[in-house]
Write an enzyme that holds these catalytic residues in place. Structure first.
Site, short mmCIF file in Angstrom:
data_model
loop_
_atom_site.label_atom_id
_atom_site.label_comp_id
_atom_site.label_asym_id
_atom_site.label_seq_id
_atom_site.Cartn_x
_atom_site.Cartn_y
_atom_site.Cartn_z
N HIS A 512 0.84 -0.66 0.11
CA HIS A 512 0.57 -0.03 0.26
C HIS A 512 0.72 1.35 -0.93
CE1 HIS A 512 -3.72 -2.49 1.67
NE2 HIS A 512 -3.09 -3.55 0.75
N TYR A 513 2.16 1.44 -0.80
CA TYR A 513 2.90 2.56 -0.70
C TYR A 513 2.17 3.17 -1.50
CZ TYR A 513 5.00 -0.21 -4.75
OH TYR A 513 4.50 -1.22 -5.84
#
Length: 584
Positions: A512-513
């Protein structure tokens, strides 16, 4: 792209392939506008050029094509016809593939955590664990989005890609455990982000077939959109006149044979180039095009178009930590379905598999895979193939019953900690250098500790008791996870004595960067790049923090939302011009 996506890798089980080939033959769309970039002309012209056919780029291009000509450039191939992408039971196979043509391009952050970025039409929605949930209304308000248009855009996405999962034993036990320990209320099945315990959506249908952002291209106008696969953009072209801002007017891309092509915008003041290349790809491409910190660009012999020191800043990745629980009885294969949204900023989720070692060849071993290497924080020079081979050999010798069970994980919201991204070279195919600074902020670490304590309570709950051995207390489970023979981590003796140490030792990515082109820093609230004209960035790189418990729904929504907004603004401008001409 956002690998937006959720959580673990489970080895394929031959007994539950869900008649995959039949599903494939029934569901592959016939996109007449999709072709290999080798067929593209040397020079072409369009009203809009969208760079990146990922989670945001597909819905964005489909929407813009309703009224204007669109070129959609995707550096990867098609997801259709690939069972490793389409089938739930094969989850993890694509992420384990490290070949040059893999749909998942592996990168190792400077923190030492192995990660992946998508390299395929549909982006991270082709690789993730499928969880689908909206952002909270508060998130939308802070982003400056119109609530009604947001809901309409989510619904547009959900008609194609979102489903209600069939919750079975493991997920049900985690849900009842969450409620038993006080993560309430029970919100049932909902796409909405609500505190308490809920069942979220999934992009896997009831036959175990994955639906992705690429499926949203069925909304496109086939006569107005051109989709080129294996088209890698090397640079955005700018027209610079004295005294005015640089204006984007074209791109240079290369096909799979290395041949150079140029695509230009049609001469219209509202035509634009839109970058949707993901949290790594978008800031990387801006820098390669001369928009970024001038000293860094000059160090790579890149001509400076605009000195923008905030490009590549604010990179964050939500840290995730899990506890593996061996089960005395077989459990179903399940990816993320249930989530506990706590009051202190940690999200609790779970995944399970009937046999974490079985089925596939070569074996993947779920989250413990030495090939995926999520747990590795060993410096890259020490992360040799010999070390990985030894880890695989050690795993092969374990009793297969040791892999029957599942995980309960926690991941923190936000996060507060952030880092930065820099170029390694001028090659757009090479991963940039990225640092996330996991747990740099003490509040992030405290949320991890509270989340793990919540996981421990679930494991010890009455509801979860059928799925744990009574002679394996929590400290043993923690040490089993921390000391897996394949994680290649520097070991600490009995890390179960300190949850802070456990958080640091077992930190993993959950893909989920985000960040690198943040709103208010690199782009404005209309996602226009500050300091230049005719250029926007629309994807997860613009997020200041990750939306909801999983960003993919919101990234797809944003593509649709901004597509509609751009069309509406252009229509109003055209109407105003026509009215002015009539008056004159």
């Amino acid at each position: 792209m956002a690998l937006c996506c959720s959580t673990f890798f489970f080895a394929a089980l031959s007994s539950i392939l869900f008649s995959a080939q039949l599903c494939l033959s029934q569901k592959v769309p016939n996109y007449t506008f999709m072709r290999n970039a080798t067929t593209a002309p040397d020079i072409s012209f369009y009203d809009y050029i969208v760079i990146g056919g990922g989670t945001a780029g597909c819905p964005l291009a489909a929407t813009l094509s309703q009224n204007y000509s669109v070129l959609l450039l995707e550096r990867g191939g098609s997801p259709y016809g690939n069972p490793n992408i389409s089938n739930l039971a094969a989850f993890g196979a694509a992420l384990s593939d490290t070949s040059p043509t893999s749909p998942a391009q592996r990168f190792v952050s400077e923190d030492g955590v192995i990660n992946s970025r998508a390299r395929i039409l549909g982006g991270g929605s082709c690789l993730n664990a499928g969880f689908y949930t909206r952002a909270s209304p508060e998130y939308a308000r802070e982003a400056g989005w119109d609530g009604r248009a947001v809901n309409e855009s989510y619904e547009w996405v959900e008609k194609v890609v979102a489903f209600e999962p069939e919750v079975k034993q493991w997920q049900s036990a985690v849900r009842e455990g969450l409620l038993e320990i006080g993560v309430v209320p029970n919100n049932g099945f909902t796409y909405d982000h609500i505190g308490g315990t809920k069942v979220g959506g999934t992009i896997f249908d009831h036959q175990g077939f994955r639906h992705t952002a690429a499926d949203l291209l069925q909304y496109a106008n086939p006569s107005a959109i051109t989709l080129l696969l294996h088209a890698t953009v090397h640079r955005i072209l700018f027209r610079v006149k004295d005294g005015s801002k640089p204006m984007a007017h074209g791109v240079i891309f290369r096909d799979s044979l290395g041949r150079k092509h140029r695509a230009y915008l049609n001469r219209h003041p509202k035509s634009e180039i839109i970058v949707s290349a993901g949290a790594l790809g978008s800031p990387q491409l801006l820098m390669l095009s001369g928009v970024g910190p001038k000293e860094h660009l000059r160090a790579h012999n890149i001509s400076v178009t605009l000195d923008q020191p905030l490009v590549g800043q604010g990179m964050s990745d939500n840290p995730m930590n899990a506890i593996f629980i061996p089960s005395p009885q077989p459990v179903e294969i399940s990816l993320i379905e249930v989530v506990g949204i706590t009051s202190f900023g940690s999200y609790i989720e779970a995944a399970s598999g009937e046999n974490f070692g079985g089925g596939g060849s070569p074996k993947d071993y779920g989250m413990f895979s030495p090939k995926i290497g999520q747990l590795s924080r060993v410096p890259p020079k020490e992360r040799t193939q010999e070390a990985i081979d030894k880890a695989i050999e050690a795993m092969e010798g374990l009793d297969q019953a040791a892999f029957r069970g599942g995980f309960i994980l926690e991941k923190i919201m936000g996060p507060i900690s952030s880092g930065h991204l820099e170029l390694r070279s001028r090659d757009p195919n090479e991963n940039p250098s990225v640092t996330f600074n996991y747990f740099q902020d003490p509040q992030d670490l405290e949320r991890c500790v509270q989340g793990l304590r919540t996981v421990e309570k679930i494991i010890e709950s009455k509801a979860f008791s059928p799925f744990r051995y009574p002679n394996l207390p929590i400290p043993v489970l923690l040490n089993m996870t921390a000391n897996s023979p394949v994680n290649l981590l520097p070991k600490h003796t009995n890390s179960s004595l300190s949850l802070q140490q456990f958080c640091r030792d077992t930190v993993m990515t959950i893909w989920h960067y985000h960040g690198g082109c943040q709103v208010g820093k690199v782009v404005d609230r209309d996602y226009k790049v500050l300091g230049v004209d005719a250029l926007r960035v629309i994807d997860g790189s613009t997020f200041n923090y990750s939306p909801g418990t999983n960003p993919q729904a919101t990234v797809m929504m944003l593509g649709r939302y901004m597509g509609v907004k751009i069309l509406t603004q252009r229509l109003r401008a055209t109407s105003a011009d026509q009215t002015h001409q009539q008056i004159v």
